[in-house]
Design an enzyme around this catalytic site. Structure first.
Site, PDB file in Angstrom:
ATOM      1  N   CYS A 217       0.811  -1.227   0.000  1.00 44.00           N
ATOM      2  CA  CYS A 217       0.000   0.000   0.000  1.00 44.00           C
ATOM      3  C   CYS A 217       0.842   1.273   0.000  1.00 44.00           C
ATOM      4  O   CYS A 217       0.657   2.157  -0.846  1.00 44.00           O
ATOM      5  CB  CYS A 217      -0.986  -0.012   1.171  1.00 44.00           C
ATOM      6  SG  CYS A 217      -0.248   0.177   2.812  1.00 44.00           S
TER       7      CYS A 217
ATOM      8  N   HIS B 244      -2.708   1.440   6.761  1.00 41.26           N
ATOM      9  CA  HIS B 244      -3.071   1.329   5.334  1.00 41.26           C
ATOM     10  C   HIS B 244      -3.260   2.718   4.740  1.00 41.26           C
ATOM     11  O   HIS B 244      -3.756   3.632   5.399  1.00 41.26           O
ATOM     12  CB  HIS B 244      -4.352   0.508   5.162  1.00 41.26           C
ATOM     13  CG  HIS B 244      -4.628   0.160   3.734  1.00 41.26           C
ATOM     14  ND1 HIS B 244      -3.869  -0.753   3.034  1.00 41.26           N
ATOM     15  CD2 HIS B 244      -5.550   0.631   2.852  1.00 41.26           C
ATOM     16  CE1 HIS B 244      -4.328  -0.844   1.789  1.00 41.26           C
ATOM     17  NE2 HIS B 244      -5.346  -0.012   1.658  1.00 41.26           N
TER      18      HIS B 244
ATOM     19  N   HIS C 179      -5.845   2.027  -4.479  1.00 41.15           N
ATOM     20  CA  HIS C 179      -4.865   1.499  -3.521  1.00 41.15           C
ATOM     21  C   HIS C 179      -4.423   0.093  -3.896  1.00 41.15           C
ATOM     22  O   HIS C 179      -4.985  -0.554  -4.779  1.00 41.15           O
ATOM     23  CB  HIS C 179      -5.455   1.510  -2.099  1.00 41.15           C
ATOM     24  CG  HIS C 179      -6.562   0.512  -1.886  1.00 41.15           C
ATOM     25  ND1 HIS C 179      -6.805  -0.082  -0.675  1.00 41.15           N
ATOM     26  CD2 HIS C 179      -7.497  -0.003  -2.741  1.00 41.15           C
ATOM     27  CE1 HIS C 179      -7.836  -0.907  -0.771  1.00 41.15           C
ATOM     28  NE2 HIS C 179      -8.272  -0.881  -2.008  1.00 41.15           N
TER      29      HIS C 179
END
Length: 343
Positions: free
Chosen positions: A258, A307, A319
């Protein structure tokens, strides 16, 4: 003559014990036969467990990325310190050589008492010139001694600093190995759960993931989701790698985790941001209202900031989700939103 003895009869106690044991064995067999077989977890239960493992693996991955970044930084700092020490040692050797030459010259010229040398000199003016030169030499020597002392102190400090950083590097490498093992353990456990599914169940899960990604893509108006400035350029770069696989610890150009995606995307726009999601959370101005987000802003999820993605407009984020998935669009509401970050 053969003896005819009557066989000994088993005692009443022994008969009772054997009878009880036999009855217990029969009862146990009956219970085993009638017991319900252990139920296999359903496809949805497996998916929930796998998703949880992926989340835990991602937390460990961000720690792993942080340890990697720290290791690289320490290695550069140690290399620079070692280069400085080597150059400093050369300078120190040169200063010491100069001191040695000065000491030899002073010894040779200063071996005779000045008053005697003056008395024996046939040219007093010449002697006075020499005496003046000797005074100057002594001053240079004092100055050189000071430089040697300063250089020695500097080298000692740099060596100490390098030693501390080497120790820190060893600790960081230990942490790196630990986090890598943790990530691999979580992913291995998730894979074992997935392997327990039938081919039909696996296909159903894959179809569900694809449907989820398709719905998110449909909600993004690609014509208006261009962004502006460097944030827009970073978002455009990320759009160019949609479909790339998630790989823990990867930061492009063909696979990403990420924070690897977001740091890579901004690097394509000429902007350097930190490597981990936790550090990226502090890399700019925080935006707490989703309605105030602009395309290309970082979007931070979960209370521990493990994240991150790029805002894509219309309530969507672009993402790298987790192992087994690819870079894709996702509804912000699918994850616990914390805030955006405008770089």
């Amino acid at each position: 003559m053969a003896s005819h003895r009557r066989p000994k009869q088993p005692s009443r106690t022994r008969v009772t014990v054997l009878t009880t044991a036999a009855a217990a064995a029969v009862a146990l067999s009956a219970n085993v036969a009638n017991a319900a077989p252990s139920e296999k977890p359903s496809k949805d239960e497996v998916k929930a467990k796998v998703d949880k493992l992926y989340e835990e693996a991602e937390k460990a991955t961000e720690k792993l990325d942080g340890a990697k970044e720290k290791q690289e930084k320490l290695q550069k700092e140690i290399s620079s310190l070692q280069d400085n020490v080597a150059r400093g040692q050369e300078d120190l050797n040169t200063l010491r050589d100069g001191l040695g030459s000065m000491a030899s010259a002073q010894y040779r010229t200063g071996g005779i008492d000045p008053s005697v040398a003056l008395f024996l000199s046939s040219d007093p003016d010449s002697y006075l010139d020499k005496a003046s030169a000797m005074d100057q030499l002594s001053a240079q020597q004092v100055e050189s001694l000071k430089k040697v002392q300063e250089k020695q102190r500097s080298l000692a400090q740099q060596r100490s600093e390098a030693s501390e950083k080497l120790k820190d590097l060893a600790d960081t490498r230990t942490e790196l190995a630990k986090k890598k093992k943790e990530v691999q353990g979580k992913l291995g456990e998730a894979q074992r759960l997935l392997n327990s599914l039938t081919a039909k169940e696996k296909a159903a899960l894959a179809a569900k993931e694809q449907e989820r990604a398709t719905r998110a893509t449909e909600r993004v108006n690609l014509g208006s989701s261009k962004g502006s400035g460097r944030a827009g350029a970073a978002f455009a770069a990320a759009q160019g790698v949609i479909g790339s696989p998630y790989v823990y610890g990867a930061s492009g150009p063909s696979s990403f985790d990420c924070s690897g995606l977001t740091s890579w995307a901004y690097a394509q726009a000429g902007v350097s941001i930190p490597r981990t999601s936790e550090a990226q959370a502090n890399a700019g101005t925080r935006i707490y209202s989703q309605s105030a987000l602009q395309v290309g802003d970082l979007v931070i999820f979960y209370g521990d900031f493990h994240h991150v993605g790029l805002y894509a407009g219309n309530g969507q984020v672009l993402h790298a989700p987790h192992t087994g998935a690819v870079v894709r669009y996702e509804a912000i509401g699918n994850m616990p939103f914390q805030f955006g970050v405008r770089i």
